[in-house]
Design a protein around this motif. Structure first.
Motif, PDB file in Angstrom:
ATOM      1  N   THR A   1       2.578   1.806  -3.436  1.00 33.35           N
ATOM      2  CA  THR A   1       1.593   2.314  -4.399  1.00 33.35           C
ATOM      3  C   THR A   1       1.377   3.812  -4.193  1.00 33.35           C
ATOM      4  O   THR A   1       1.383   4.607  -5.152  1.00 33.35           O
ATOM      5  CB  THR A   1       0.247   1.573  -4.227  1.00 33.35           C
ATOM      6  OG1 THR A   1       0.440   0.179  -4.467  1.00 33.35           O
ATOM      7  CG2 THR A   1      -0.792   2.108  -5.200  1.00 33.35           C
ATOM      8  N   LYS A   2       1.216   4.206  -2.935  1.00 35.35           N
ATOM      9  CA  LYS A   2       1.036   5.627  -2.607  1.00 35.35           C
ATOM     10  C   LYS A   2       2.265   6.440  -2.995  1.00 35.35           C
ATOM     11  O   LYS A   2       2.146   7.543  -3.565  1.00 35.35           O
ATOM     12  CB  LYS A   2       0.764   5.757  -1.107  1.00 35.35           C
ATOM     13  CG  LYS A   2       0.558   7.168  -0.607  1.00 35.35           C
ATOM     14  CD  LYS A   2       0.213   7.143   0.875  1.00 35.35           C
ATOM     15  CE  LYS A   2      -0.090   8.527   1.402  1.00 35.35           C
ATOM     16  NZ  LYS A   2      -0.522   8.482   2.823  1.00 35.35           N
TER      17      LYS A   2
ATOM     18  N   ALA B   1       0.836  -1.210   0.000  1.00 39.23           N
ATOM     19  CA  ALA B   1       0.000   0.000   0.000  1.00 39.23           C
ATOM     20  C   ALA B   1       0.867   1.255   0.000  1.00 39.23           C
ATOM     21  O   ALA B   1       0.578   2.234  -0.708  1.00 39.23           O
ATOM     22  CB  ALA B   1      -0.922  -0.009   1.215  1.00 39.23           C
TER      23      ALA B   1
END
Length: 245
Positions: free
Chosen positions: A212-213, A209
């Motif tokens: 991806t950010k 996560a």
């Protein structure tokens, strides 16, 4: 005949601490009144004259001793914390390294819930500690500011100081991630996200996560293709089927 050098005129000394006759007479009178009112236990009158004497004195050492005495008397004889604070503040203005006065101010600011001034005085006190003691105190100050003061600009500076003394501190990294994102400070956010990604390498879902950010941050906010490419490559290494990457 050669011209002789003219004698140099005395220049006024900006650091001259000598008293004029008028000032000396005033001090003599104040000392007499202080002694008289002290004998009568008239502490408000004693304190007013001590402060007046401090305003006349020019020697910093004498002024510091007098304002410290006045501050202590305000606490002991009149329980007037507001005036005691003013006295110890004047000491710190004259000597920022006066540990005794910093401790006094810290205790009174905490009792009065004056968080902004408490943070400032704790920061001053911290600079006087040994280098080995500073990281823990910096962390304490940053936590206090985050919980009580809630001023993002101040909190950012304090958490950055934590990182300066402990470059991998996870609490500082996490706090700065939130603060920078709220402030839309994209470059500093990318920097602390990179640090955060190194700290959670063994947590695949959380790291996926975060990468991806981070990749989207580089691509969409910073127009940094190299940064985005590096983040998405790392993501594919741990999650080869990630279609977005």
């Amino acid at each position: 005949m050669p011209k002789q050098d003219e004698p140099e005129m005395d220049q006024p000394d900006s650091n001259d601490m000598s008293l004029t006759d008028e000032e000396q007479a005033k001090l003599t009178k104040l000392d007499e009144e202080i002694a008289k009112f002290e004998g009568l236990n008239r502490w408000p009158d004693v304190l007013r004259r001590l402060i007046a004497k401090g305003d006349v004195l020019k020697d910093p050492v004498e002024k510091i001793a007098l304002f410290k005495r006045a501050g202590q008397l305000y606490l002991e004889k009149s329980s007037n914390q507001a005036e005691a604070v003013k006295c110890f503040q004047r000491v710190v203005e004259l000597d920022p390294a006066d540990r005794e006065s910093l401790v006094q101010l810290k205790g009174m600011y905490e009792k009065r819930r004056d968080w902004a001034r408490l943070v400032v005085v704790m920061d001053k006190e911290c600079t006087l500690l040994d280098a080995s003691e500073q990281p823990a105190v910096r962390l304490e100050i940053a936590r206090l500011a985050t919980e009580r003061l809630r001023k993002p600009d101040v909190c950012v500076g304090l958490w950055e100081q934590v990182l300066e003394h402990d470059a991998q501190n996870p609490e500082a990294v996490e706090a700065l991630c939130a603060l920078y994102e709220r402030a839309r400070s994209w470059e500093p956010l990318a920097r602390v996200l990179e640090l955060r990604s190194q700290q959670i390498e063994n947590d695949t879902p959380a790291l996926s996560a975060l990468l991806t950010k981070l990749g989207r941050l580089y691509a969409d906010k910073l127009s940094d293709d190299e940064g985005a490419l590096a983040a998405f490559k790392r993501l594919l290494e741990i999650k080869p089927d990630d279609r977005a990457a």
